[in-house]
Design a protein around this motif. Structure first.
Motif, PDB file in Angstrom:
ATOM      1  N   GLU A   1       2.379   4.814 -20.246  1.00 48.23           N
ATOM      2  CA  GLU A   1       2.481   3.353 -20.272  1.00 48.23           C
ATOM      3  C   GLU A   1       3.640   2.886 -19.397  1.00 48.23           C
ATOM      4  OE1 GLU A   1       3.023  -0.380 -23.421  1.00 48.23           O
ATOM      5  OE2 GLU A   1       2.772   1.678 -24.170  1.00 48.23           O
ATOM      6  N   VAL A   2       4.791   3.509 -19.558  1.00 50.80           N
ATOM      7  CA  VAL A   2       5.943   3.164 -18.727  1.00 50.80           C
ATOM      8  C   VAL A   2       5.672   3.517 -17.271  1.00 50.80           C
ATOM      9  CG1 VAL A   2       8.370   3.694 -18.246  1.00 50.80           C
ATOM     10  CG2 VAL A   2       7.610   3.354 -20.607  1.00 50.80           C
ATOM     11  N   ALA A   3       5.017   4.633 -17.042  1.00 55.36           N
ATOM     12  CA  ALA A   3       4.724   5.057 -15.669  1.00 55.36           C
ATOM     13  C   ALA A   3       3.936   3.989 -14.928  1.00 55.36           C
ATOM     14  CB  ALA A   3       3.944   6.370 -15.682  1.00 55.36           C
ATOM     15  N   TYR A   4       2.923   3.416 -15.563  1.00 54.14           N
ATOM     16  CA  TYR A   4       2.112   2.409 -14.879  1.00 54.14           C
ATOM     17  C   TYR A   4       2.819   1.055 -14.819  1.00 54.14           C
ATOM     18  CZ  TYR A   4      -1.661   5.604 -14.118  1.00 54.14           C
ATOM     19  OH  TYR A   4      -2.400   6.666 -13.649  1.00 54.14           O
ATOM     20  N   ASP A   5       3.663   0.763 -15.793  1.00 56.31           N
ATOM     21  CA  ASP A   5       4.477  -0.450 -15.694  1.00 56.31           C
ATOM     22  C   ASP A   5       5.391  -0.371 -14.473  1.00 56.31           C
ATOM     23  OD1 ASP A   5       3.386  -1.576 -17.954  1.00 56.31           O
ATOM     24  OD2 ASP A   5       5.035  -1.016 -19.288  1.00 56.31           O
TER      25      ASP A   5
ATOM     26  N   ARG B   1       3.405  -0.643 -11.190  1.00 52.82           N
ATOM     27  CA  ARG B   1       3.049  -2.032 -10.892  1.00 52.82           C
ATOM     28  C   ARG B   1       4.259  -2.809 -10.383  1.00 52.82           C
ATOM     29  NH1 ARG B   1       0.039  -5.817 -14.543  1.00 52.82           N
ATOM     30  NH2 ARG B   1      -0.577  -6.625 -12.496  1.00 52.82           N
ATOM     31  N   GLU B   2       5.412  -2.560 -10.971  1.00 52.88           N
ATOM     32  CA  GLU B   2       6.626  -3.233 -10.506  1.00 52.88           C
ATOM     33  C   GLU B   2       6.960  -2.827  -9.082  1.00 52.88           C
ATOM     34  OE1 GLU B   2       9.877  -2.721 -13.182  1.00 52.88           O
ATOM     35  OE2 GLU B   2       8.811  -3.546 -14.912  1.00 52.88           O
ATOM     36  N   ALA B   3       6.822  -1.532  -8.788  1.00 46.96           N
ATOM     37  CA  ALA B   3       7.109  -1.046  -7.437  1.00 46.96           C
ATOM     38  C   ALA B   3       6.157  -1.682  -6.428  1.00 46.96           C
ATOM     39  CB  ALA B   3       6.997   0.477  -7.388  1.00 46.96           C
ATOM     40  N   TYR B   4       4.891  -1.793  -6.792  1.00 43.18           N
ATOM     41  CA  TYR B   4       3.888  -2.408  -5.920  1.00 43.18           C
ATOM     42  C   TYR B   4       4.234  -3.873  -5.668  1.00 43.18           C
ATOM     43  CZ  TYR B   4      -0.835  -3.109  -4.014  1.00 43.18           C
ATOM     44  OH  TYR B   4      -1.906  -3.366  -3.190  1.00 43.18           O
ATOM     45  N   HIS B   5       4.552  -4.585  -6.737  1.00 46.36           N
ATOM     46  CA  HIS B   5       4.876  -6.006  -6.632  1.00 46.36           C
ATOM     47  C   HIS B   5       6.154  -6.234  -5.829  1.00 46.36           C
ATOM     48  CE1 HIS B   5       5.593 -10.030  -8.996  1.00 46.36           C
ATOM     49  NE2 HIS B   5       5.414 -10.225  -7.706  1.00 46.36           N
ATOM     50  N   HIS B   6       7.128  -5.384  -6.014  1.00 45.49           N
ATOM     51  CA  HIS B   6       8.419  -5.529  -5.345  1.00 45.49           C
ATOM     52  C   HIS B   6       8.285  -5.526  -3.829  1.00 45.49           C
ATOM     53  CE1 HIS B   6      12.692  -5.108  -4.565  1.00 45.49           C
ATOM     54  NE2 HIS B   6      12.480  -3.980  -3.916  1.00 45.49           N
TER      55      HIS B   6
ATOM     56  N   GLU C   1      18.290   0.323  -4.047  1.00 46.76           N
ATOM     57  CA  GLU C   1      18.473   0.947  -5.353  1.00 46.76           C
ATOM     58  C   GLU C   1      17.326   0.571  -6.295  1.00 46.76           C
ATOM     59  OE1 GLU C   1      20.088   3.336  -8.252  1.00 46.76           O
ATOM     60  OE2 GLU C   1      20.693   3.156  -6.161  1.00 46.76           O
ATOM     61  N   MET C   2      16.873  -0.670  -6.219  1.00 48.29           N
ATOM     62  CA  MET C   2      15.757  -1.097  -7.056  1.00 48.29           C
ATOM     63  C   MET C   2      14.503  -0.300  -6.711  1.00 48.29           C
ATOM     64  SD  MET C   2      14.071  -4.899  -7.515  1.00 48.29           S
ATOM     65  CE  MET C   2      15.569  -5.496  -8.303  1.00 48.29           C
ATOM     66  N   HIS C   3      14.269  -0.125  -5.427  1.00 45.93           N
ATOM     67  CA  HIS C   3      13.105   0.643  -4.993  1.00 45.93           C
ATOM     68  C   HIS C   3      13.175   2.087  -5.488  1.00 45.93           C
ATOM     69  CE1 HIS C   3      10.091   2.528  -2.534  1.00 45.93           C
ATOM     70  NE2 HIS C   3      10.988   3.222  -1.875  1.00 45.93           N
ATOM     71  N   VAL C   4      14.321   2.712  -5.335  1.00 38.70           N
ATOM     72  CA  VAL C   4      14.503   4.089  -5.797  1.00 38.70           C
ATOM     73  C   VAL C   4      14.277   4.175  -7.302  1.00 38.70           C
ATOM     74  CG1 VAL C   4      16.188   5.944  -6.125  1.00 38.70           C
ATOM     75  CG2 VAL C   4      16.057   4.739  -3.922  1.00 38.70           C
ATOM     76  N   ASN C   5      14.868   3.252  -8.045  1.00 40.78           N
ATOM     77  CA  ASN C   5      14.733   3.272  -9.502  1.00 40.78           C
ATOM     78  C   ASN C   5      13.281   3.128  -9.942  1.00 40.78           C
ATOM     79  OD1 ASN C   5      17.488   3.568  -9.773  1.00 40.78           O
ATOM     80  ND2 ASN C   5      17.878   1.408 -10.203  1.00 40.78           N
ATOM     81  N   GLN C   6      12.530   2.292  -9.233  1.00 43.54           N
ATOM     82  CA  GLN C   6      11.136   2.078  -9.615  1.00 43.54           C
ATOM     83  C   GLN C   6      10.290   3.324  -9.377  1.00 43.54           C
ATOM     84  OE1 GLN C   6      10.575  -1.354  -7.160  1.00 43.54           O
ATOM     85  NE2 GLN C   6      10.858  -2.821  -8.839  1.00 43.54           N
ATOM     86  N   LEU C   7      10.422   3.939  -8.203  1.00 39.10           N
ATOM     87  CA  LEU C   7       9.619   5.124  -7.924  1.00 39.10           C
ATOM     88  C   LEU C   7      10.049   6.317  -8.785  1.00 39.10           C
ATOM     89  CD1 LEU C   7       8.919   5.282  -4.085  1.00 39.10           C
ATOM     90  CD2 LEU C   7       7.383   4.662  -5.941  1.00 39.10           C
TER      91      LEU C   7
ATOM     92  N   GLU D   1       0.833  -1.190   0.000  1.00 39.69           N
ATOM     93  CA  GLU D   1       0.000   0.000   0.000  1.00 39.69           C
ATOM     94  C   GLU D   1       0.874   1.248   0.000  1.00 39.69           C
ATOM     95  OE1 GLU D   1      -3.827   1.538   2.500  1.00 39.69           O
ATOM     96  OE2 GLU D   1      -1.903   1.526   3.553  1.00 39.69           O
ATOM     97  N   HIS D   2       1.963   1.188   0.744  1.00 39.23           N
ATOM     98  CA  HIS D   2       2.869   2.332   0.800  1.00 39.23           C
ATOM     99  C   HIS D   2       3.404   2.669  -0.588  1.00 39.23           C
ATOM    100  CE1 HIS D   2       5.446   4.903   3.446  1.00 39.23           C
ATOM    101  NE2 HIS D   2       6.080   5.014   2.292  1.00 39.23           N
ATOM    102  N   ALA D   3       3.792   1.644  -1.337  1.00 36.43           N
ATOM    103  CA  ALA D   3       4.314   1.878  -2.683  1.00 36.43           C
ATOM    104  C   ALA D   3       3.264   2.531  -3.566  1.00 36.43           C
ATOM    105  CB  ALA D   3       4.792   0.564  -3.293  1.00 36.43           C
ATOM    106  N   GLY D   4       2.038   2.007  -3.520  1.00 39.78           N
ATOM    107  CA  GLY D   4       0.986   2.568  -4.349  1.00 39.78           C
ATOM    108  C   GLY D   4       0.659   4.002  -3.981  1.00 39.78           C
ATOM    109  N   LEU D   5       0.510   4.263  -2.689  1.00 41.71           N
ATOM    110  CA  LEU D   5       0.187   5.624  -2.250  1.00 41.71           C
ATOM    111  C   LEU D   5       1.323   6.599  -2.541  1.00 41.71           C
ATOM    112  CD1 LEU D   5      -1.561   4.921   1.190  1.00 41.71           C
ATOM    113  CD2 LEU D   5      -2.654   5.535  -0.989  1.00 41.71           C
TER     114      LEU D   5
END
Length: 443
Positions: free
Chosen positions: A367-371, A374-379, A348-354, A237-241
């Motif tokens: 399109e890339v923004a939502y990809d 979704r990756e950040a949420y899944h991670h 670093e992965m988390h930073v790169n995703q956000l 939830e934190h990632a999504g918000l």
């Protein structure tokens, strides 16, 4: 708008955002241990991910539709991708025909929400009522379908009541947003997301009972699995918000303050979780460092708004420095069980995703923004698994539980009954999220 003042709270998973892992114990050893890493717990976690993401994306897509936002189509496409994943999973268990039947019904339910959004935009009260009536009929038909699919482990009447709660939460979030009551809108959104974790527990219990051999006769409703699911909720939830708050920040959106407050409320839950394991002093250290880290993301948002590339670079450099310092802090806190270098790679992965999601959104590449979102949420389901493993390893006696003599009644109470949404996700593809284990210590 003072973005930095309003959003001095931690973004997604700076805490333990890592893919580091230790080799798993052999099967016999695991059977002798309390663990969050069982076949049934993986099923529940997978359902946590897909169901909660559905609620999150549905709320955001309805808002985009109401606003006539430029990224509405991409947001809707992300929601559709979530539906495809659920449908293909069903097909892999029950066969292609059942998978297609599920996809048709599931898509219809989303379509009725879209009808409600369009009717609201047109000020057509009659069309709004028609959409709600369609949802009412849908919940009856779909509930009966699920009762049959689960061999009556889930009861249609109770399931229909649970689906009504899902409808009420999504419609409530949307109506409040349209009326400008943003605080209520975000409260409903958080309730809708959290509700799906209740669904996951009941649904995974039914599935594990229906297909015990596929899940090695393990139970998805143990105390350890409950802990993992609770952390799944807070981290994802934190990632999504966070992703949405950053969008609101660059847009100067009217609901920015409410989105920042929702993220802050989530942060409080995470801080309390850290404090509960490592002690008050460590919790305060974590909160202070995390606030510093979020400040650098805020700096990046403000620099982007000002088109100040030098300030953007400075913010990224500060995030890089923070990544190293925070990783060393965690290495010390875990008495060396988490190597700082590996932890830094995960962060670093988390930073790169956000940052990637935000940059793409800011440049109009939705399109890339939502990809990336979704990756950040899944991670986030990686750190939740790792942290849950750490706590259970540290305090195993707190999580000892016997297998129930009888399976719980999966005709769940109304607040759990959203299980009806996808109870037939029986053999859902298990995530192979790489985890890390840490031996926590009280400070």
């Amino acid at each position: 708008m003072d973005f930095k003042k309003l959003l001095v709270v931690p973004t997604a998973a700076a805490l333990l955002a890592t893919n580091a892992g230790l080799a798993q114990a052999d099967t016999h050893q695991e059977e002798m241990m309390v663990t969050v890493d069982t076949e049934a717990a993986e099923l529940r976690s997978t359902l946590d991910h897909l169901l909660s993401e559905h609620a999150f994306l549905a709320v955001e897509t309805m808002r985009k539709g109401a606003d006539g936002a430029e990224d509405f189509e991409e947001s809707a496409a992300a929601l559709s991708e979530n539906t495809d994943e659920l449908s293909s999973t069903i097909g892999s268990v029950y066969g292609e025909e059942a998978g297609q039947q599920f996809k048709t019904m599931w898509s219809e339910h989303i379509g009725y929400f879209v009808d409600y959004v369009n009717a609201t935009a047109a000020g057509d009260e009659g069309a709004k009522e028609t959409a709600l009536n369609e949802l009412a009929q849908y919940r009856q038909d779909f509930s009966q379908f699920l009762e049959t699919a689960t061999d009556e482990r889930l009861e249609a009447g109770a399931l229909a009541d649970g689906l009504q709660m899902h409808v009420n939460q999504l419609i409530g979030a949307f109506d409040a947003y349209v009326m400008g009551d943003y605080e209520t809108a975000y409260q409903y959104e958080r309730e809708a997301i959290h509700h799906m974790y209740m669904v996951s527990k009941g649904l995974s219990t039914a599935i594990a009972d229906q297909f015990p051999d596929q899940f090695n006769n393990t139970d998805p409703a143990t105390k350890a699995a409950d802990l993992r699911s609770d952390l799944n909720y807070l981290f994802s939830e934190h990632a999504g918000l966070a992703a949405m708050a950053m969008q609101n920040g660059i847009d100067g959106a009217e609901d920015f303050e409410a989105s920042a407050q929702a993220l802050s409320n989530n942060t409080q839950g995470l801080t309390e979780a850290v404090t509960g394991v490592y002690g008050e002093e460590a919790g305060q250290q974590f909160k202070a460092m995390w606030a510093e880290h979020i400040g650098y993301f805020v700096d990046y948002v403000n620099a982007t708004a000002a088109e100040d590339t030098a300030a953007q670079e400075e913010a990224l450099n500060n995030l890089n420095m923070y990544k190293e310092e925070f990783s060393k802090f965690m290495e010390t806190a875990t008495e060396g069980n988490l190597a700082s270098g590996t932890l830094a790679e995960g962060l670093e992965m988390h930073v790169n995703q956000l940052i990637g999601a935000f940059d793409a959104y800011s440049s109009g590449d939705y399109e890339v923004a939502y990809d990336q979102t979704r990756e950040a949420y899944h991670h986030m389901f990686n750190p939740s698994k790792g942290l849950a493993s750490a706590i259970v390893t540290q305090m195993p006696d707190m999580f000892m539980s016997e297998m129930p003599e009888e399976m719980p009644n999966t005709a769940m109470a109304p607040e759990q009954n959203n299980a009806l949404l996808i109870s037939i996700i029986a053999g859902i593809a298990l995530l192979s999220a790489v985890l890390f284990r840490l031996r926590a210590r009280n400070q």
